[in-house]
Design a protein around this motif. Structure first.
Motif, mmCIF file in Angstrom:
data_model
loop_
_atom_site.group_PDB
_atom_site.id
_atom_site.type_symbol
_atom_site.label_atom_id
_atom_site.label_comp_id
_atom_site.label_asym_id
_atom_site.label_seq_id
_atom_site.Cartn_x
_atom_site.Cartn_y
_atom_site.Cartn_z
ATOM 1 N N GLY A 99 -16.533 -0.872 2.363
ATOM 2 C CA GLY A 99 -16.337 -1.137 1.262
ATOM 3 C C GLY A 99 -17.228 0.002 0.141
ATOM 4 N N ASN A 123 -4.654 -3.115 -2.950
ATOM 5 C CA ASN A 123 -5.567 -2.201 -2.825
ATOM 6 C C ASN A 123 -5.754 -2.829 -1.274
ATOM 7 N N TYR A 124 -5.678 -4.024 -0.621
ATOM 8 C CA TYR A 124 -5.509 -4.355 0.845
ATOM 9 C C TYR A 124 -4.520 -3.345 1.518
ATOM 10 N N SER A 135 -2.404 -6.580 -7.769
ATOM 11 C CA SER A 135 -3.704 -5.197 -7.172
ATOM 12 C C SER A 135 -3.808 -5.723 -6.380
ATOM 13 N N SER A 136 -4.786 -7.165 -5.915
ATOM 14 C CA SER A 136 -4.947 -7.579 -4.781
ATOM 15 C C SER A 136 -4.673 -6.400 -3.748
ATOM 16 N N CYS A 179 2.573 2.167 -3.458
ATOM 17 C CA CYS A 179 1.492 2.480 -4.046
ATOM 18 C C CYS A 179 0.996 3.852 -4.159
ATOM 19 N N ALA A 200 1.021 -2.328 -9.991
ATOM 20 C CA ALA A 200 1.444 -3.915 -9.523
ATOM 21 C C ALA A 200 2.182 -4.526 -10.420
ATOM 22 N N VAL A 240 -3.815 -0.280 0.835
ATOM 23 C CA VAL A 240 -4.395 1.164 0.162
ATOM 24 C C VAL A 240 -5.681 1.428 1.518
ATOM 25 N N GLU A 241 -6.018 0.395 1.495
ATOM 26 C CA GLU A 241 -7.896 0.739 2.140
ATOM 27 C C GLU A 241 -7.393 0.306 3.793
ATOM 28 N N TRP A 280 -1.599 2.691 -11.502
ATOM 29 C CA TRP A 280 -2.515 1.377 -10.989
ATOM 30 C C TRP A 280 -1.528 0.016 -11.549
ATOM 31 N N GLY A 296 0.743 -1.183 0.171
ATOM 32 C CA GLY A 296 0.012 0.446 0.032
ATOM 33 C C GLY A 296 0.595 1.534 0.385
#
Length: 438
Positions: free
Chosen positions: A100, A66-67, A62-63, A23, A47, A69-70, A43, A20
């Motif tokens: 989300g 995403n975790y 990418s997954s 990114c 990735a 960054v979230e 993105w 994250g």
């Protein structure tokens, strides 16, 4: 094992949060260059970098990004707990996905703080139970942000696939309350079969569903009962807190009121109103309270629902343990047997506190704490009752207890051998009917 588990949690958190941060760094470096319409946008470029570094596909990279960054941008307090090695990734995955849809930053911050205070207690829970708890918090804070909360009602359906080898698969989606009714009716039907019936339970459930659809007499098992817990204000229309259907999760206030209009409504007693009862079997009021307070089996890591659990005396009745809310808890039949027969100096031991919390001690001396499942949704169910000081009068005779243990029809080894022989027999029959070279 515990050290390895902690190291694993730390390592997973370090990897995801690093993905994250990378990114974020790369996105900041890109500045105002607009590549949003590119097939490989910023993105995807990151990735690719992450995927190369870790030796994984871009999709998996990418997954993980995403975790990361979230957690960093939307759930920073949960991220801190995760980074400390206190939470399994599967819990984090559910939290990230099911929050989300929250868009209001103040609401998200409040949910993040509440989750951070609780997620470390959820490691022993199933993914379904974790999802239920997250949905509950989201529903309270922002009902529109509950995943599929509005569209799912319109998406209920039953579909049938193509036939293969005389069998057809079917699938669909039902209201949670309807699914509970169907599931309970099938369970009632399959438990009433003759012992000579050689069908598996799964086969009997499938045949029972056909019997229900065909309207056969065997399907008439009387009324089906499901239990749903809700605030009194929700039932009367003075509040909009969701109800809870064990095994299925949050039920909207509108659905609770619609069900209450045609169901039997029984108020639950508050903990302080319940005292010791002079008999082994608890009263209806105490039974309802224990099943609503605990929701599921209280053994560490088990979430068998209340309707298939026994109400067990923590300190056995025969040893002076009273029929009292601070001395009763739900245990599924398997863990009830473990607690009953694998006890004593070298077995499982438990201590229940006045708020329903149970501290378990394993045969190796490790301790585990379980909290009442219903109290996670309705905190008032965990209000302390009177503290019990119970002197143990005597102990059970170990030999008699062993003789009382239910036995198998055949040993596990014999069962395995029988399954192997059965499957081999099928193969041999096919070969005999159509010998090589086929």
């Amino acid at each position: 094992m515990r050290a390895g588990q902690h190291a694993e949690r730390l390592a997973v958190a370090r990897r995801l949060l690093a993905a994250g941060r990378l990114c974020q760094l790369r996105m900041a470096e890109a500045g105002e260059v607009d590549r949003s319409q590119w097939c490989i946008d910023n993105w995807e470029a990151v990735a690719a970098e992450v995927g190369a570094e870790l030796g994984i596909s871009r999709g998996r990279a990418s997954s993980q990004m995403n975790y990361g960054v979230e957690l960093l941008e939307r759930l920073p307090h949960v991220a801190e707990v995760f980074a400390a090695g206190a939470v399994d990734f599967r819990v984090i995955a559910a939290v990230v996905f099911r929050t989300g849809l929250i868009t209001d930053t103040r609401v998200l911050a409040a949910v993040d703080a509440r989750l951070a205070a609780q997620v470390s207690y959820w490691n022993t829970l199933s993914r379904r139970r974790v999802s239920e708890l997250v949905d509950w918090l989201v529903s309270e804070a922002d009902p529109a942000a509950v995943r599929s909360a509005r569209s799912a009602e319109r998406d209920r359906h039953i579909e049938f696939g193509d036939a293969h080898d005389g069998m057809v698969e079917f699938w669909g989606a039902l209201r949670a309350t309807d699914a509970a009714i169907v599931d309970r009716r099938l369970e009632e039907l399959v438990t009433k079969t003759d012992q000579a019936d050689t069908r598996s339970k799964a086969e009997r459930r499938a045949d029972a569903l056909v019997a229900l659809a065909a309207g056969e007499q065997a399907a008439d098992a009387g009324r089906v009962t499901i239990h749903l817990v809700a605030e009194a204000t929700t039932v009367t229309g003075r509040g909009d807190s969701p109800g809870y259907l064990p095994g299925y999760g949050a039920i909207s206030a509108e659905t609770v009121r619609a069900l209450a209009a045609r169901a039997t409504v029984r108020p639950l007693a508050r903990p302080a109103e319940l005292t010791a009862e002079p008999r082994y079997r608890p009263s209806a009021a105490l039974t309802d309270f224990i099943r609503s307070r605990d929701i599921c089996c209280r053994f560490p890591g088990c979430d068998k629902p209340a309707d298939v659990c026994d109400i067990d005396h923590t300190i056995p009745w025969d040893l002076g343990g009273p029929t009292h809310p601070s001395n009763l808890a739900l245990l599924c039949r398997a863990h009830h047997l473990i607690k009953t027969f694998w006890t004593g100096e070298n077995g499982w031991q438990e201590k229940q506190f006045s708020d329903g919390t149970i501290r378990w001690t394993s045969p190796s001396g490790r301790t585990y704490t379980t909290r009442p499942g219903g109290a996670l949704f309705f905190p008032q169910l965990a209000e302390p009752t009177e503290t019990l000081n119970i002197p143990v009068r005597r102990s059970f005779n170990g030999e008699v207890r062993t003789l009382m243990m239910p036995s198998r029809r055949r040993s596990r080894a014999a069962e395995r051998a029988a399954r192997i022989n059965w499957e081999r027999g099928l193969n041999q029959a096919r070969m005999a009917a159509d010998p090589p070279p086929f």
